[in-house]
Scaffold this motif. Structure first.
Motif, PDB file in Angstrom:
ATOM      1  N   UNK A 110      -8.325 -12.335 -82.178  1.00 50.19           N
ATOM      2  CA  UNK A 110      -7.213 -13.290 -82.076  1.00 50.19           C
ATOM      3  C   UNK A 110      -5.919 -12.718 -81.478  1.00 50.19           C
ATOM      4  N   UNK A 111      -6.012 -11.587 -80.785  1.00 51.59           N
ATOM      5  CA  UNK A 111      -4.836 -11.020 -80.106  1.00 51.59           C
ATOM      6  C   UNK A 111      -5.129 -10.926 -78.611  1.00 51.59           C
ATOM      7  N   UNK A 112      -4.107 -11.106 -77.744  1.00 46.44           N
ATOM      8  CA  UNK A 112      -4.334 -10.992 -76.305  1.00 46.44           C
ATOM      9  C   UNK A 112      -4.864  -9.604 -75.946  1.00 46.44           C
ATOM     10  N   UNK A 113      -5.790  -9.549 -75.008  1.00 44.38           N
ATOM     11  CA  UNK A 113      -6.379  -8.268 -74.610  1.00 44.38           C
ATOM     12  C   UNK A 113      -5.683  -7.691 -73.377  1.00 44.38           C
ATOM     13  N   UNK A 114      -5.932  -6.415 -73.138  1.00 40.64           N
ATOM     14  CA  UNK A 114      -5.518  -5.785 -71.879  1.00 40.64           C
ATOM     15  C   UNK A 114      -6.546  -6.217 -70.837  1.00 40.64           C
ATOM     16  N   UNK A 115      -6.260  -7.336 -70.175  1.00 39.37           N
ATOM     17  CA  UNK A 115      -7.246  -7.979 -69.295  1.00 39.37           C
ATOM     18  C   UNK A 115      -7.250  -7.323 -67.911  1.00 39.37           C
ATOM     19  N   UNK A 116      -7.809  -6.130 -67.856  1.00 40.18           N
ATOM     20  CA  UNK A 116      -7.907  -5.400 -66.586  1.00 40.18           C
ATOM     21  C   UNK A 116      -8.923  -6.091 -65.674  1.00 40.18           C
ATOM     22  N   UNK A 117      -8.702  -5.985 -64.377  1.00 43.36           N
ATOM     23  CA  UNK A 117      -9.690  -6.490 -63.418  1.00 43.36           C
ATOM     24  C   UNK A 117      -9.629  -5.651 -62.148  1.00 43.36           C
ATOM     25  N   UNK A 118     -10.649  -5.793 -61.320  1.00 45.28           N
ATOM     26  CA  UNK A 118     -10.737  -5.010 -60.079  1.00 45.28           C
ATOM     27  C   UNK A 118     -11.465  -5.857 -59.040  1.00 45.28           C
ATOM     28  N   UNK A 119     -11.489  -5.402 -57.826  1.00 48.38           N
ATOM     29  CA  UNK A 119     -12.033  -6.206 -56.738  1.00 48.38           C
ATOM     30  C   UNK A 119     -13.552  -6.341 -56.798  1.00 48.38           C
ATOM     31  N   UNK A 120     -14.270  -5.213 -56.766  1.00 51.78           N
ATOM     32  CA  UNK A 120     -15.740  -5.287 -56.794  1.00 51.78           C
ATOM     33  C   UNK A 120     -16.327  -4.047 -57.438  1.00 51.78           C
ATOM     34  N   UNK A 121     -17.468  -4.248 -58.096  1.00 52.74           N
ATOM     35  CA  UNK A 121     -18.138  -3.165 -58.813  1.00 52.74           C
ATOM     36  C   UNK A 121     -19.369  -2.686 -58.059  1.00 52.74           C
ATOM     37  N   UNK A 122     -19.812  -1.504 -58.421  1.00 56.81           N
ATOM     38  CA  UNK A 122     -20.979  -0.898 -57.777  1.00 56.81           C
ATOM     39  C   UNK A 122     -22.238  -1.157 -58.596  1.00 56.81           C
ATOM     40  N   UNK A 123     -22.418  -2.412 -59.035  1.00 57.77           N
ATOM     41  CA  UNK A 123     -23.574  -2.758 -59.847  1.00 57.77           C
ATOM     42  C   UNK A 123     -23.244  -2.910 -61.316  1.00 57.77           C
ATOM     43  N   UNK A 124     -22.332  -2.066 -61.804  1.00 56.52           N
ATOM     44  CA  UNK A 124     -21.888  -2.126 -63.198  1.00 56.52           C
ATOM     45  C   UNK A 124     -20.383  -1.879 -63.254  1.00 56.52           C
TER      46      UNK A 124
END
Length: 286
Positions: free
Chosen positions: A110-124
């Motif tokens: 119930x707390x906001x997360x550190x919502x990291x993101x990136x462009x593209x992954x190498x399968x995982x």
């Protein structure tokens, strides 16, 4: 909600809505699937609230517009310059993604997360501790569906001559020593389960995969290399740090029919999507 944004050397106060429109437009192509754009809007909103709740690393601002520190942001003027005659069309798409997810956050317990993101992954995707040394239960490696057929420059190559290699390493690691054949200069490579370099010794100097990536301008730490007659050829797969939501992966899931909330709870393990009112109500009860 007001957001204090450090941009172009000064702090600008924006509504959360207007700020998120500028972030989504800067961070994800308007041509992406609507559900992927919604997922991006919720991730960006969540990241911003996380910074507000957990103290920003900026003195007088909540976030900045440096994508290497916080999140990229483009103003209406920037977007008019970038999109030209497609401005109105693209702006309607981006604004819809923000409006249709208004007030929604990704939460863990119930707390906001550190919502990291990136462009593209190498399968995982990657575990957070392999990049930032801090393990977070919702930022763990998951399979991601994108690949060479849908991601521009999914596999990228950089050639570095032996002399340039030594010069670039010594600039940051002056104690590095390069003796013997070049095939001995890079040693003790440790890869994570996702295929990214966690640590490596270069000229005897210990460095993280993140630092190796930065040093040679590689698109990711999912790197292998070969040695030619005149230098090293690095081959990287994907783009970005690899933690959290993959933007191209989100787009692939959306093409397959996934809705934004499913995309978010897939990439951020053990999370839920809640309204800000629910989160604030829970916090007030603590």
């Amino acid at each position: 909600t007001q957001v204090r944004l450090l941009t172009k050397g000064s702090v600008k106060t924006l509504t959360m809505h207007n700020y998120l429109v500028g972030v989504v437009a800067a961070e994800m192509p308007a041509s992406f699937e609507p559900e992927a754009l919604k997922a991006q809007a919720v991730a960006a909103r969540t990241y911003t609230y996380y910074k507000m709740v957990n103290d920003s690393n900026h003195d007088n601002a909540d976030v900045c517009d440096d994508c290497n520190c916080c999140k990229a942001y483009l103003s209406s003027e920037d977007l008019k310059s970038r999109w030209a005659d497609k401005y109105d069309f693209n702006m309607e798409i981006i604004t819809s993604a923000v409006t249709e997810t208004d007030g929604l956050l990704v939460t863990y317990e119930r707390a906001p997360i550190l919502a990291a993101f990136h462009s593209s992954s190498s399968g995982y995707t990657e575990d957070s501790e392999n990049v930032w040394q801090t393990p977070l239960p919702y930022l763990v490696s998951v399979e991601s569906p994108e690949g060479e057929t849908c991601v521009p420059n999914y596999c990228s190559e950089i050639n570095v001559s032996f002399d340039e290699f030594k010069r670039m390493v010594k600039a940051d690691y002056p104690d590095a020593v390069f003796e013997g054949e070049p095939d001995s200069w890079i040693a003790d490579v440790i890869y994570s389960d996702s295929g990214r370099i966690i640590s490596v010794a270069v000229g005897g100097a210990e460095m993280t995969g993140t630092n190796l990536r930065r040093l040679f301008g590689l698109r990711s730490a999912a790197v292998v290399w070969t040695i030619g007659e005149s230098g090293f050829m690095f081959k990287a797969t994907g783009y970005g740090h690899g933690v959290g939501m993959s933007q191209y992966g989100a787009n692939e899931f959306a093409k397959q029919g996934a809705v934004f909330s499913d995309i978010l709870t897939y990439y951020y393990k053990g999370t839920e999507v809640h309204s800000i009112q629910t989160v604030q109500s829970d916090q007030n009860q603590v």
